[in-house]
Write a protein that holds these residues in place. Structure first.
Motif, mmCIF file in Angstrom:
data_model
loop_
_atom_site.group_PDB
_atom_site.id
_atom_site.type_symbol
_atom_site.label_atom_id
_atom_site.label_comp_id
_atom_site.label_asym_id
_atom_site.label_seq_id
_atom_site.Cartn_x
_atom_site.Cartn_y
_atom_site.Cartn_z
ATOM 1 N N ASN A 368 -2.089 -6.110 -12.277
ATOM 2 C CA ASN A 368 -2.906 -6.492 -11.126
ATOM 3 C C ASN A 368 -3.155 -5.274 -10.260
ATOM 4 O O ASN A 368 -2.501 -4.244 -10.417
ATOM 5 N N VAL A 369 -4.098 -5.390 -9.359
ATOM 6 C CA VAL A 369 -4.433 -4.251 -8.511
ATOM 7 C C VAL A 369 -3.629 -4.346 -7.231
ATOM 8 O O VAL A 369 -2.858 -5.278 -7.029
ATOM 9 N N SER A 370 -3.814 -3.379 -6.362
ATOM 10 C CA SER A 370 -3.102 -3.360 -5.102
ATOM 11 C C SER A 370 -3.965 -4.025 -4.029
ATOM 12 O O SER A 370 -5.093 -3.605 -3.802
ATOM 13 N N TYR A 371 -3.438 -5.057 -3.398
ATOM 14 C CA TYR A 371 -4.191 -5.775 -2.369
ATOM 15 C C TYR A 371 -3.681 -5.410 -0.987
ATOM 16 O O TYR A 371 -2.504 -5.114 -0.810
ATOM 17 N N LYS A 372 -4.582 -5.434 -0.021
ATOM 18 C CA LYS A 372 -4.155 -5.240 1.362
ATOM 19 C C LYS A 372 -4.094 -6.611 2.033
ATOM 20 O O LYS A 372 -5.127 -7.264 2.197
ATOM 21 N N VAL A 373 -2.896 -7.013 2.391
ATOM 22 C CA VAL A 373 -2.708 -8.342 2.970
ATOM 23 C C VAL A 373 -2.420 -8.197 4.463
ATOM 24 O O VAL A 373 -1.499 -7.491 4.864
ATOM 25 N N LYS A 377 -0.929 -11.054 13.032
ATOM 26 C CA LYS A 377 -0.789 -10.058 14.101
ATOM 27 C C LYS A 377 -1.545 -8.769 13.784
ATOM 28 O O LYS A 377 -1.498 -7.808 14.536
ATOM 29 N N GLY A 378 -2.204 -8.743 12.635
ATOM 30 C CA GLY A 378 -2.970 -7.554 12.274
ATOM 31 C C GLY A 378 -2.182 -6.510 11.494
ATOM 32 O O GLY A 378 -2.666 -5.421 11.236
ATOM 33 N N ASN A 379 -0.927 -6.829 11.104
ATOM 34 C CA ASN A 379 -0.159 -5.889 10.286
ATOM 35 C C ASN A 379 -0.625 -5.957 8.842
ATOM 36 O O ASN A 379 -0.905 -7.035 8.326
ATOM 37 N N MET A 380 -0.689 -4.792 8.195
ATOM 38 C CA MET A 380 -1.143 -4.756 6.806
ATOM 39 C C MET A 380 0.027 -4.450 5.875
ATOM 40 O O MET A 380 0.866 -3.607 6.181
ATOM 41 N N LYS A 381 0.056 -5.155 4.748
ATOM 42 C CA LYS A 381 1.081 -4.898 3.737
ATOM 43 C C LYS A 381 0.362 -4.754 2.398
ATOM 44 O O LYS A 381 -0.530 -5.545 2.097
ATOM 45 N N ILE A 395 -0.837 -15.590 6.256
ATOM 46 C CA ILE A 395 -1.867 -14.601 5.945
ATOM 47 C C ILE A 395 -3.112 -14.818 6.797
ATOM 48 O O ILE A 395 -3.612 -15.941 6.916
ATOM 49 N N ASP A 396 -3.597 -13.745 7.385
ATOM 50 C CA ASP A 396 -4.877 -13.831 8.083
ATOM 51 C C ASP A 396 -6.008 -13.626 7.088
ATOM 52 O O ASP A 396 -6.864 -14.469 6.912
ATOM 53 N N HIS A 397 -6.000 -12.474 6.422
ATOM 54 C CA HIS A 397 -6.968 -12.263 5.347
ATOM 55 C C HIS A 397 -6.458 -11.214 4.368
ATOM 56 O O HIS A 397 -5.507 -10.486 4.666
ATOM 57 N N ILE A 398 -7.100 -11.160 3.196
ATOM 58 C CA ILE A 398 -6.695 -10.214 2.155
ATOM 59 C C ILE A 398 -7.907 -9.378 1.758
ATOM 60 O O ILE A 398 -8.993 -9.925 1.550
ATOM 61 N N ASP A 399 -7.716 -8.061 1.672
ATOM 62 C CA ASP A 399 -8.784 -7.194 1.176
ATOM 63 C C ASP A 399 -8.447 -6.732 -0.233
ATOM 64 O O ASP A 399 -7.297 -6.418 -0.527
ATOM 65 N N GLU A 400 -9.458 -6.673 -1.085
ATOM 66 C CA GLU A 400 -9.204 -6.193 -2.440
ATOM 67 C C GLU A 400 -10.120 -5.008 -2.757
ATOM 68 O O GLU A 400 -11.200 -4.882 -2.192
ATOM 69 N N PRO A 401 -9.661 -4.116 -3.661
ATOM 70 C CA PRO A 401 -10.473 -2.940 -3.987
ATOM 71 C C PRO A 401 -11.699 -3.301 -4.825
ATOM 72 O O PRO A 401 -11.615 -4.120 -5.732
#
Ligand code: GDP
Ligand code: MG
Length: 595
Positions: A368-373, A377-381, A395-401
């Motif tokens: 799998n790829v690396s997701y930004k979750v 509170k706006g913290n990214m993991k 989860i607020d939202h998830i960004d994917e490459p």
């Protein structure tokens, strides 16, 4: 400096780069043709077999032309998308590029992306139509394509055959006459670009560089600007077929440095070498930390092999800093490592090297790829692993490459390719005719969709007549869910995947169907279920069988009986016990081959 030429060869895979490089080495008598082991520049066996150049190297040739001696540094570049940052650094070390195009294949996706990179770095491009000896060669058509791409006069385009040696002399003449000598100030503070490094068990890390300004001498105290580390230059020299130590390497030239560095992690491709005293005021532009983009669990089949696997991965990493790994555990597979790779090819290479060079039997889980979750509170993991996905309520939202990809094909296949890309959540950016019936299609696609079952499909629907190239473009919001697979009610963590909510239903169904094919019948029924959270979205059953393979021997032939048992044992080695169910190794990659 005026008699130095630094150049690279850029080409699509299999267009003949390595073969042509061999011919150049032979013609300049850098290597004796009787000693010519096929394709000197591809040093690993694996590369030779796969016909791809994985790590770049450099070779210096001395060639007399018009009564003068020239130093020609040929810098080899890796030929695959996964290594495009390394390609960009090799290109940055050159003033010219031989652009090789197969006379039968014409321009392919990789050709174009490499050309853009070379143009970006102001390289003088020498276009060459290669393999003109082939019966299927269409040099005139390929010439049209090159003119279209580069806007160069027809007379600039050379024709050659790496196989027969036609055109080699003309290529060398063009390198000398057309590629500019390096510029740079020999009296300025040292600035050398590291474009590659290799690990040598006796000498440690050997870094390859091109000197942009100044010069470097044995014994100098040097600093690598981006890492900030200081070293003694124990040995410097130029690269012939092996290393050729020198007291000093001058401005404009390509060379190597050995300075007691033990691991590849300390040397970063793209970094700048300078002197500790009298340093340059800034690093060479374009440095990037390469980051793994694709992650997968790698587990030993025999759990006792865990420490051996760790040792093997450590050895591989000495040579290959872009490989990352950290221990993880899986209920289904026990202890293993979550490994990070530059891309899918890189993953396959590592897997194969583990098996061949280290004799490790491993199971690799679905990549799998690396997701930004982002949480509320706006913290990214960064999440590299389905198990790492936080509780959905947090989860607020998830960004994917997303990648921007270029596909070159013939008009015949546009329809099916569009369908494939759209089905993978692709967004069509542009469609452009190159020449005749060849077309370039630009798609933005989620990288996560490419790591699963994309290349094979593209290849089969286009009957091999589509080339594909991409680079990471940006991150975009995505509706991701974690899809779990349960065997007899037990979730199998190693089979979990992250998938887009809109595709989850059909994905789950196809996973269950595929697993039903792959999991052998056992003494009891096996329920295969796909679930999102507590909700079951698909189900299949593997019916029980009474499995006594020796029964059909009618108690007769003992040796035959033994053979069957042996065979069964052999099969077991590739099985993993998950709860009470035996799961074959290939089931863990089932997802890659969904219909
Ligand atoms: P690379 O992937 O660009 O390094 O390509 P290689 O040099 O490994 O060549 C790919 C394949 O094309 C090999 O099977 C070569 O033997 C073959 N090949 C390379 N150059 C020529 C040529 O000029 N003529 C013919 N007929 N075959 C060639
Ligand atoms: Mg090659």
């Amino acid at each position: 400096m005026k008699n130095i030429r630094n150049f690279c060869i850029i080409a699509h895979i299999d267009h003949g780069k390595s073969t042509l490089a061999d011919r150049l080495l032979e013609f300049t008598k850098t290597i004796d043709s009787k000693d010519l082991q096929a394709q000197v520049l591809d040093s690993m066996d694996l590369e030779r077999e796969r016909g791809i150049t994985i790590k770049s190297t450099a070779v210096q040739m001395i060639y007399e032309y018009g009564g003068e001696k020239y130093t020609l540094n040929l810098i080899d570049t890796p030929g695959h998308v996964d290594f495009s940052y390394e390609v960009s650094r090799s290109i940055a070390a050159c003033e010219g590029a031989l652009l090789i195009v197969d006379a039968a294949q014409g321009i392919q996706a990789q050709t174009i992306s490499n050309v853009y990179m070379a143009i970006e770095h102001d390289l003088e491009i020498i276009p060459i139509i290669n393999k003109i000896d082939l019966e299927s060669a269409m040099p005139d058509e390929v010439e049209d394509q090159i003119v279209e791409l580069l806007g160069c006069p027809r007379t600039d385009i050379l024709r050659a055959s790496g196989k027969t040696g036609v055109g080699i002399e003309e290529i060398l003449a063009a390198v000398i006459e057309r590629v500019p000598a390096p510029t740079g100030d020999p009296d300025a503070p040292l600035q050398a670009l590291i474009f590659d490094s290799v690990f040598n068990p006796f000498r440690g890390i050997i870094a390859y560089f091109k000197i942009m300004n100044g010069s470097i001498a044995k014994g100098d105290l040097v600093k690598f600007v981006n890492t900030g580390k200081e070293y003694d230059a124990d040995e410097v020299g130029i690269l012939r077929l092996g290393m050729d130590p020198r007291q000093r390497v001058e401005c404009g030239n390509v060379g190597y440095i050995i300075s007691g560095i033990k691991t590849s992690k300390e040397v970063k491709v793209g970094d700048t070498i300078t002197h500790v005293k009298n340093p340059c005021d800034k690093a060479i532009a374009g440095f990037e930390e390469v980051k793994p983009m694709v992650f997968a669990g790698v587990y030993p089949i025999e759990s006792e092999e865990f420490e051996n696997l760790r040792a093997s991965l450590e050895k591989l990493q000495l040579n290959d800093a872009s490989l990352t790994f950290q221990p993880e555990s899986s209920v289904a597979l026990g202890f293993g490592f979550r490994c990070g790779f530059l891309g899918l090819l890189h993953m396959e290479i590592i897997q194969e090297r583990l098996e061949r060079e280290f004799d490790m039997d491993v199971i690799t889980t679905v990549p799998n790829v690396s997701y930004k979750v982002y949480d509320k509170k706006g913290n990214m993991k960064e999440v590299h692993n389905p198990a790492g996905l936080p509780d959905p309520t947090l989860i607020d939202h998830i960004d994917e490459p997303y990648i921007r990809s270029s596909i070159i094909t013939s008009t015949t296949y546009i329809g099916p390719i569009m369908t494939l890309c759209l089905g993978k959540r692709g967004i069509l950016i542009k469609q452009e005719y190159i020449s005749g019936d060849r077309v370039e299609i630009i798609f933005d696609l989620p990288l996560g969709e490419i790591v699963i079952d994309f290349y094979d499909k593209l290849k089969s629907i286009s009957k091999g007549y589509a080339s594909f190239d991409y680079h990471i473009h940006d991150f975009r919001p995505s509706k991701l869910v974690k899809l779990d697979i349960l065997l007899n009610g037990e979730p199998v963590d190693a089979l979990s995947t992250l998938t887009h909510a809109d595709n989850a239903q059909s994905f789950g169904r196809r996973m269950c169907e595929k697993l039903k094919e792959l999991i052998p019948r056992q003494q009891f029924d096996i329920a295969i279920q796909a679930a999102i959270g507590a909700k079951i979205i698909a189900r299949e059953t593997v019916k029980a069988v009474r499995k006594d393979v020796t029964a059909k021997c009618y108690g007769g032939d003992i040796s035959r009986k033994r053979k069957l048992l042996e065979k069964q044992k052999e099969g077991k080695k590739r099985m993993k016990q998950v709860g009470n169910v035996e799961v074959p190794q290939k089931a863990f990659l089932a997802v890659l081959k969904l219909d």
